[in-house]
Design an enzyme around this catalytic site. Structure first.
Site, PDB file in Angstrom:
ATOM      1  CB  SER A  41    -123.745   7.304 -15.335  1.00  0.00           C
ATOM      2  OG  SER A  41    -123.507   6.232 -16.214  1.00  0.00           O
ATOM      3  CG  ASP A  56    -115.905   5.905 -14.351  1.00  0.00           C
ATOM      4  OD1 ASP A  56    -116.074   4.870 -15.048  1.00  0.00           O
ATOM      5  OD2 ASP A  56    -116.731   6.832 -14.308  1.00  0.00           O
ATOM      6  CG  HIS A  82    -119.550   4.371 -13.985  1.00  0.00           C
ATOM      7  ND1 HIS A  82    -119.291   5.619 -14.505  1.00  0.00           N
ATOM      8  CD2 HIS A  82    -120.881   4.147 -14.174  1.00  0.00           C
ATOM      9  CE1 HIS A  82    -120.412   6.126 -15.000  1.00  0.00           C
ATOM     10  NE2 HIS A  82    -121.389   5.261 -14.803  1.00  0.00           N
TER      11      HIS A  82
END
Lengths: 398, 398
Positions: free
Chosen positions: A166, A331, A364
């Site tokens: 991320s 995601d 995610h």
């Protein structure tokens, strides 16, 4: 679910923890300012970090782990604020894919954060008060610049690997682009080379929720002895939805009711998903500073490697770094298309790149969870890279 | 963009508009209470509506349009509060797919709404003050029950068609399930037979944003002469993201900056998407009541036809209604899988059903936009149904 759905009292991260964490600290004085992308600089400043394993004699075995938006330096050890285990203990530790019996692992709280590294809740020595929103806005490149100064302190020329998911993945990409000669291997996970319009939109909702809270006090809540806890909790709730997938929410909660058999025809939490989200919001404010949330989301919004270099392939021209790019099928915050863009650019730059789209329905957050294919892939990639670099394999075999 | 990105002052829907709209009103006295799913009832109560076209002699040409979450009765005429054109003028009007030269179109503000139909901002005659959160929580079935009473007033036994998107589509399904003999044709668009966990989650974020605003006053803001405008604006911003698609946001805004060439390194709206969202939030509070937002989102959360009937096919057993179910490829709020569930259940119930997944990158909002395939499909379906029912075609041909 039981412990997740109780209603803890809203309180807040203490400022003592912000400036005096239990982590190790690298301090930089007024003579060593950190120059920022905004044109401003900050000094004195400090960076809080944790280390695991031992740095070998030629300093060839250092792995930098970069944390995500609300992560911290406690990647593989208990977080003293929450009392919870390290956030990536499945990935980092003895015998883990990033094996601390073999590698020296370094993880630092990001610039703008709130667990020891200089951020908006830190005391501005010029005023004796928290910077609050007078701290310059920082970028992913500024975060990486700060990490590079920490790596310098260790006398490490080249990191064996830089790994993160991320926002951590953005830092990995920035490291590879800004300091290609200092990164032997790079593992950007569940990330993008720029923040999308939709992602900026979700961040903006969170910031507006914080800034709408009258206890935000135009940013000066610490001086006013207040905390915009409700606004920060709403921001976290909105963000948390984006970390999961429709499918994982359906499987975990569906339309299940919370500790009752019938609808209450009211606005309390009837559904488990509501209790879960409220809990996520309320516990978040215990460990995170609201202004930090503004700064760190802003850094992600500003991230755009193609804009910085003119095009994405130009960010990686001539690189000798080995890349392992990873995405997850479910995601939707950083969908596989974002990783494909990175891979295309790396290929256009003739880089050494492997790409894995891991099948997972966890959204995610998959990069933080128990996803065996992720671990086996990274174990394999890291082991191969270690062999290529000539770092002894565990057990002494080469 | 220019008019979308200016920063209007936050003000609010006046309560005069809530109880005394410029619409026609059907009033129901204390002797005619509306019985609700909660077990409570409300009386007196009223429903505000607009009509278009003329009801024919045998009352066989009535089309009920059901509006979405923040929609209203002004489907094909200017909304007097906003001054804007009707929200579905491309769909409803002379020569449009739902042709007001041929059909009598009725559209009512939903129960719990804030444009004339009884809702939380309405005056409780028992106290002389707004109901606020003392109004019973309502369901989609309650909304439909209220509409049925309005349809009774017109002496209409069977509606030729019931049409709506999103929450409007939920009402369409509820009509077909609760009053199968009163619905000749049903067009549920971009909807589901139950609200998903993820959708409940987004609604909960919005409600928490409103209830976190101190000006919400535990619901009693009207009595306190306040309005939770900031909380309501944040709720709208979060919801608005879910109405679009990643792709449409990327195409419309990308990472374009707002009226400037460089990043400002601050928390003002740097990106166009930020200005756009802020504008969406700020203009929404001019036309919508915060408590209504709580009630109407709750009604959607509670919607679950399978739970009501034991299974989804049982909701439609023996139906003779003709269905046209429609979804949009890029709608992630009510993805095509939700429509497929409806279609499967209708098929299991041996219903007459056609299903169209319309290719569009505009996300959930596609049903409100200029999507030619949607119009041609609905025109075709409505024309065929009119022929089957024996309503004369436009121009008198049969």
């Amino acid at each position: 679910m039981a412990d997740e759905t109780s209603a803890p009292t809203l309180h807040a991260l203490s400022i003592a923890e912000v400036d005096r964490p239990s982590s190790q600290l690298a301090k930089f004085g007024v003579d060593d300012p950190l120059h920022l992308d905004s044109g401003k600089s900050i000094a004195p400043w400090q960076i809080a970090y944790e280390t695991y394993g031992e740095l070998n004699a030629d300093k060839s075995n250092a792995v930098l782990i970069c944390h995500a938006l609300t992560g911290d330096q406690y990647v593989a050890s208990n977080n003293p604020v929450t009392g919870k285990p390290g956030w990536w203990e499945r990935m980092v530790g003895p015998g883990r894919p990033i094996d601390t019996d073999k590698y020296f692992v370094l993880c630092a709280n990001v610039l703008g954060g709130c667990l020891g590294t200089t951020g908006p809740a830190s005391i501005n020595p010029a005023t004796g008060k928290a910077y609050a929103v007078s701290m310059p806005v920082v970028t992913i490149r500024d975060m990486v610049r700060a990490q590079a100064k920490l790596v310098d302190r260790f006398g490490i020329d080249t990191l064996f690997a830089v790994v993160g998911g991320s926002m951590g993945g953005m830092q990995v990409l920035q490291w590879a682009a800004s300091y290609p000669e200092r990164v032997f291997a790079a593992v950007p996970i569940a990330t993008g080379a720029r923040h999308s319009s939709q992602n900026i939109a979700f961040h903006e909702v969170g910031r507006q929720a914080i800034m709408a809270d009258p206890d935000w006090c135009e940013g000066a809540y610490i001086a006013e002895d207040k905390r915009p806890l409700k606004g920060l909790a709403v921001a976290r709730m909105a963000a948390h939805i984006t970390y999961m997938s429709d499918s994982s929410l359906h499987q975990k909660f569906g339309r299940n009711l919370q500790d009752r058999e019938d609808l209450t025809f009211g606005f309390d939490a009837d559904f488990q998903i509501e209790s879960y989200l409220r809990h996520q919001g309320m516990t978040f404010v215990d460990r995170f500073d609201a202004n930090s949330y503004l700064y760190v989301t802003r850094a992600m919004d500003y991230f755009d490697l193609a804009a910085e270099f003119g095009s994405l392939p130009l960010a990686f021209t001539g690189t000798t770094t080995r890349f392992c790019v990873m995405s997850f099928t479910s995601d939707w915050l950083f969908p596989t298309s974002e990783s494909r863009n990175i891979v295309k650019a790396l290929n256009a730059a003739a880089a050494n790149v492997s790409f894995v789209e891991v099948d997972s329905d966890r959204g995610h957050d998959a990069f933080l969870l128990d996803v065996p294919e992720m671990f086996s892939t990274i174990r394999g990639f890291i082991t191969g890279a270690a062999r290529a670099r000539g770092i002894p394999a565990p057990g002494g075999a080469n």
